[in-house]
Design a protein around this motif. Structure first.
Motif, PDB file in Angstrom:
ATOM      1  N   ARG A 482       0.897  -1.145  -0.063  1.00 30.00           N
ATOM      2  CA  ARG A 482       0.161   0.329   0.231  1.00 30.00           C
ATOM      3  C   ARG A 482       1.015   1.189   0.002  1.00 30.00           C
ATOM      4  O   ARG A 482       1.935   1.214   0.599  1.00 30.00           O
ATOM      5  N   VAL A 483       0.343   2.211  -0.651  1.00 26.80           N
ATOM      6  CA  VAL A 483       1.051   3.662  -0.789  1.00 26.80           C
ATOM      7  C   VAL A 483      -0.072   4.575  -0.656  1.00 26.80           C
ATOM      8  O   VAL A 483      -1.316   4.459  -0.907  1.00 26.80           O
ATOM      9  N   ILE A 484      -0.088   5.609   0.372  1.00 27.51           N
ATOM     10  CA  ILE A 484      -1.036   6.384   0.684  1.00 27.51           C
ATOM     11  C   ILE A 484      -0.555   7.832   0.184  1.00 27.51           C
ATOM     12  O   ILE A 484       0.455   8.223   0.515  1.00 27.51           O
ATOM     13  N   GLY A 485      -1.511   8.542  -0.290  1.00 28.09           N
ATOM     14  CA  GLY A 485      -1.202   9.732  -0.919  1.00 28.09           C
ATOM     15  C   GLY A 485      -2.321  10.852  -1.428  1.00 28.09           C
ATOM     16  O   GLY A 485      -3.299  10.501  -1.165  1.00 28.09           O
ATOM     17  N   LEU A 486      -1.759  11.676  -2.085  1.00 26.72           N
ATOM     18  CA  LEU A 486      -2.791  12.968  -2.444  1.00 26.72           C
ATOM     19  C   LEU A 486      -2.679  12.660  -4.167  1.00 26.72           C
ATOM     20  O   LEU A 486      -1.829  12.337  -4.581  1.00 26.72           O
ATOM     21  N   TYR A 487      -3.955  13.150  -4.593  1.00 23.68           N
ATOM     22  CA  TYR A 487      -4.079  12.902  -6.109  1.00 23.68           C
ATOM     23  C   TYR A 487      -5.136  14.250  -6.444  1.00 23.68           C
ATOM     24  O   TYR A 487      -5.945  14.669  -5.687  1.00 23.68           O
ATOM     25  N   ALA A 488      -5.057  14.352  -7.882  1.00 24.55           N
ATOM     26  CA  ALA A 488      -5.839  15.269  -8.342  1.00 24.55           C
ATOM     27  C   ALA A 488      -6.416  14.678  -9.543  1.00 24.55           C
ATOM     28  O   ALA A 488      -5.673  13.741 -10.497  1.00 24.55           O
ATOM     29  N   SER A 489      -7.684  14.657  -9.793  1.00 25.41           N
ATOM     30  CA  SER A 489      -8.570  14.135 -10.879  1.00 25.41           C
ATOM     31  C   SER A 489      -9.116  14.641 -11.607  1.00 25.41           C
ATOM     32  O   SER A 489      -9.588  14.459 -12.912  1.00 25.41           O
ATOM     33  N   ALA A 490      -9.138  16.294 -11.409  1.00 22.18           N
ATOM     34  CA  ALA A 490      -9.430  17.130 -12.402  1.00 22.18           C
ATOM     35  C   ALA A 490      -9.060  18.604 -11.854  1.00 22.18           C
ATOM     36  O   ALA A 490      -8.901  18.792 -10.700  1.00 22.18           O
ATOM     37  N   GLY A 491      -8.618  19.520 -12.819  1.00 20.38           N
ATOM     38  CA  GLY A 491      -8.325  20.826 -12.460  1.00 20.38           C
ATOM     39  C   GLY A 491      -7.064  20.799 -11.680  1.00 20.38           C
ATOM     40  O   GLY A 491      -6.055  20.175 -11.777  1.00 20.38           O
ATOM     41  N   THR A 492      -7.034  21.655 -10.770  1.00 14.60           N
ATOM     42  CA  THR A 492      -5.917  21.677  -9.664  1.00 14.60           C
ATOM     43  C   THR A 492      -6.293  21.553  -8.458  1.00 14.60           C
ATOM     44  O   THR A 492      -7.287  22.277  -8.014  1.00 14.60           O
ATOM     45  N   VAL A 493      -5.711  20.815  -7.601  1.00 11.78           N
ATOM     46  CA  VAL A 493      -5.915  20.695  -6.005  1.00 11.78           C
ATOM     47  C   VAL A 493      -4.887  20.932  -5.328  1.00 11.78           C
ATOM     48  O   VAL A 493      -3.598  20.579  -5.606  1.00 11.78           O
ATOM     49  N   HIS A 494      -5.083  21.954  -4.319  1.00 14.90           N
ATOM     50  CA  HIS A 494      -3.952  22.191  -3.607  1.00 14.90           C
ATOM     51  C   HIS A 494      -4.021  21.638  -2.121  1.00 14.90           C
ATOM     52  O   HIS A 494      -5.138  21.466  -1.478  1.00 14.90           O
ATOM     53  N   PHE A 495      -2.775  21.284  -1.413  1.00 18.11           N
ATOM     54  CA  PHE A 495      -2.690  20.698  -0.215  1.00 18.11           C
ATOM     55  C   PHE A 495      -1.856  21.509   0.663  1.00 18.11           C
ATOM     56  O   PHE A 495      -0.471  21.722   0.398  1.00 18.11           O
ATOM     57  N   ASP A 496      -2.232  21.672   1.910  1.00 17.33           N
ATOM     58  CA  ASP A 496      -1.481  22.601   2.774  1.00 17.33           C
ATOM     59  C   ASP A 496      -0.554  21.867   3.570  1.00 17.33           C
ATOM     60  O   ASP A 496       0.687  22.062   3.738  1.00 17.33           O
ATOM     61  N   TRP A 497      -1.103  20.532   4.027  1.00 16.45           N
ATOM     62  CA  TRP A 497      -0.239  19.867   4.897  1.00 16.45           C
ATOM     63  C   TRP A 497      -0.522  18.232   4.576  1.00 16.45           C
ATOM     64  O   TRP A 497      -1.865  17.990   4.143  1.00 16.45           O
ATOM     65  N   PHE A 498       0.347  17.435   4.919  1.00 16.85           N
ATOM     66  CA  PHE A 498      -0.011  15.934   5.087  1.00 16.85           C
ATOM     67  C   PHE A 498       0.649  15.363   6.553  1.00 16.85           C
ATOM     68  O   PHE A 498       1.921  15.566   6.504  1.00 16.85           O
ATOM     69  N   ASP A 499      -0.023  14.479   7.023  1.00 13.17           N
ATOM     70  CA  ASP A 499       0.218  13.999   8.171  1.00 13.17           C
ATOM     71  C   ASP A 499       0.079  12.594   8.414  1.00 13.17           C
ATOM     72  O   ASP A 499      -1.156  12.081   7.858  1.00 13.17           O
ATOM     73  N   TYR A 500       1.002  11.802   8.549  1.00 10.10           N
ATOM     74  CA  TYR A 500       1.003  10.219   9.019  1.00 10.10           C
ATOM     75  C   TYR A 500       1.381   9.936  10.294  1.00 10.10           C
ATOM     76  O   TYR A 500       2.525  10.407  10.779  1.00 10.10           O
ATOM     77  N   GLU A 501       0.304   9.218  11.169  1.00  9.88           N
ATOM     78  CA  GLU A 501       0.927   9.009  12.512  1.00  9.88           C
ATOM     79  C   GLU A 501       0.654   7.453  12.605  1.00  9.88           C
ATOM     80  O   GLU A 501      -0.375   6.953  12.285  1.00  9.88           O
ATOM     81  N   ALA A 502       1.678   6.752  13.180  1.00 14.61           N
ATOM     82  CA  ALA A 502       1.573   5.471  13.458  1.00 14.61           C
ATOM     83  C   ALA A 502       0.727   5.224  14.726  1.00 14.61           C
ATOM     84  O   ALA A 502       0.811   5.977  15.717  1.00 14.61           O
TER      85      ALA A 502
END
Length: 505
Positions: A482-502
């Motif tokens: 598995r890979v966990i992440g961010l994606y865009a499927s139309a236009g433009t998407v902006h992401f301010d932050w991403f957090d991964y917590e065990a």
């Protein structure tokens, strides 16, 4: 008789030493430093490279193939295609890495003076056929490349030229499936040929033979396989694809891949094949692999302080951290932190995660239970937070202005699982993975994947709780995790932050 072993210290360590989708480990030592590389398959950049001073705590220092000129993964590259089974070696003051690109260039070789990079452009080996290539040098300076099967070529590693015809070598137990992952070593009075066999599933194992020359003939170890968990209920399964290294104190160690199945029958692993460590002693000039367990005795030297690896990315730097990966390629124009200060901007190419060319930026899931969160601004498009195994197996929470929805793709089935209204502004998306601990039904999956949003006071609004087995290798097939992440499927998407917590397992 020669017997060497490591003294006991009473300290313990956790196995795997590199958790998550980090298969086919290959290791070398330069002075007191260890370096390790893993397969990366269809992901770009390719071949993560790690550093350690104690064999236990590893820090990713780069990716060997981080330029398009080094790594061609065309759009038609299938999931679990791409880069297979690197070998990493230190010889004559340089680092050498050889790997198979099964989707375009075949066997290619790279060199570097610093394993963190930059690595050279590829040296192609068009006449070396076969996967899982290995490199070894004899005392006369000859370089031997051994590939799965098992066959061997003499090559010029500077040019890729081969000399003479390939030679067939010992290929494991008669009739054994998939002899692969060969590694050739000169240790003491013998040349040792280490291989994996049995396939990379539950019957995986490691066997070894020895001879007086690098070309054999080789006699098999009477105790083969020297490592396997086939036919057991051990919590670590699929053990194989090993590589040996000697510590500065003379002790020997093996890194190898394994999986941690969860749930009922037949057991599902979702993190991919991970990198484990085991001690090795020598008896009558044969290696004996010691204890393999989730908690094991530490090496007999002081352990370094583990590096603090950020679990949160605020996208404040101009370049992406080395742990971020994308399927096949990652054009800078479609994935950038330079467009909006402090934000990651993703410009859509494919229309969904079903598309091989989707704009997706992810990190490997490394813990059976974990929480991922991201602040998304979909004002200019559509996209979100996803758990990906391949194009046909993924779950996602997707945002558009004023609206989110949970999507699931399992094989030929597509489903909009849930929808939920939101404000028109940025929204916190969240996915929790909770590992199964008490199995009440033999069919119970390995974990539950909960998808939803957080409201203004941080309360989690769960929109769907899905069975994790459908994002497992046992269901989807293939070689990745598995890979966990961010994606865009139309236009433009902006992401301010991403957090991964065990989360506590």
């Amino acid at each position: 008789m020669r017997v060497s072993s490591r003294p006991e210290t009473g300290a313990t360590i956790s196995n795997p030493v590199i958790p998550g989708f980090h298969p086919d480990p290959s290791i070398c030592r330069a002075g007191e430093d260890y370096y390790l590389a893993c397969s990366s398959f269809e992901y770009f950049p390719g071949i993560p490279v790690f550093h350690s001073r104690d064999l236990v705590h590893w820090t990713q220092i780069g990716n060997a193939l981080d330029r398009p000129g080094q790594l061609r993964l065309p759009p038609e590259t299938p999931s679990s295609g791409g880069l297979y089974a690197p070998t990493l070696r230190y010889h004559d003051g340089r680092f050498w890495l050889i790997v198979t690109n099964v989707s375009s260039d075949g066997n290619v070789l790279f060199t570097a003076t610093d394993p963190a990079g930059p690595w050279s452009d590829p040296i192609r080996l068009p006449d070396v056929h076969g996967i899982d290539p290995d490199l070894a040098w004899d005392d006369d300076g000859n370089c031997w490349c051994t590939v799965a099967g098992v066959s061997q070529f003499r090559i010029d590693p500077h040019t890729g030229e081969t000399f003479g015809e390939p030679t067939r070598l010992w290929s494991g137990a008669p009739g054994a499936k998939a002899p692969e992952a060969p590694h050739l070593y000169r240790i003491g009075d013998y040349w040792y040929l280490l291989i994996a066999e049995g396939g990379t599933e539950r019957c995986h194992g490691v066997s070894i033979a020895r001879g007086r020359t690098p070309n054999g003939p080789f006699e098999p170890c009477p105790a083969n396989p020297i490592l396997t968990h086939r036919g057991t209920d051990h919590p670590i399964q699929n053990t194989g694809h090993g590589d040996l290294v000697q510590g500065p104190d003379g002790s020997w160690w093996m890194v190898f891949l394994g999986v941690r199945p969860h749930g009922g029958t037949p057991g599902w692993h979702v993190l991919g094949r991970e990198t484990f460590l085991a001690p090795v002693s020598w008896v009558d000039d044969w290696p004996v692999v010691g204890e393999v367990s989730p908690v094991m005795a530490a090496p007999p030297w002081p352990l370094q302080e583990p590096a603090v690896v950020p679990v949160r990315d605020d996208f404040d730097l101009s370049e992406l951290a080395v742990g971020w990966i994308s399927p096949r390629f990652r054009p800078a124009r479609d994935c950038t932190t330079k467009e909006r200060a402090g934000w990651l901007s993703l410009h859509a190419r494919g229309e969904s995660l079903d598309d091989p060319e989707v704009t997706f930026l992810g990190r490997r899931q490394q813990h059976p239970s974990c929480r991922t969160r991201a602040l998304a601004d979909p004002a200019e498009g559509r996209g979100g937070l996803a758990v990906r195994l391949d194009e046909q197996h993924h779950y996602e929470i997707e945002a558009t202005p004023g609206h989110v929805r949970v999507l699931a793709r399992v094989g030929p089935l597509h489903s909009v699982v849930a929808t939920h209204p939101t404000t028109d502004g940025p929204v916190v998306l969240r996915i929790d993975m909770t590992a199964t601990r008490q199995v009440s039904d033999a069919r119970q999956g390995p974990d539950t994947v909960s998808l939803g949003v957080e409201d203004e006071d941080g309360t989690f609004v769960e929109l769907a709780a899905l069975d994790g087995r459908y994002l497992s290798t046992e269901v989807a097939g293939g070689f990745t995790g598995r890979v966990i992440g961010l994606y865009a499927s139309a236009g433009t998407v902006h992401f301010d932050w991403f957090d991964y917590e065990a989360l506590t397992d």
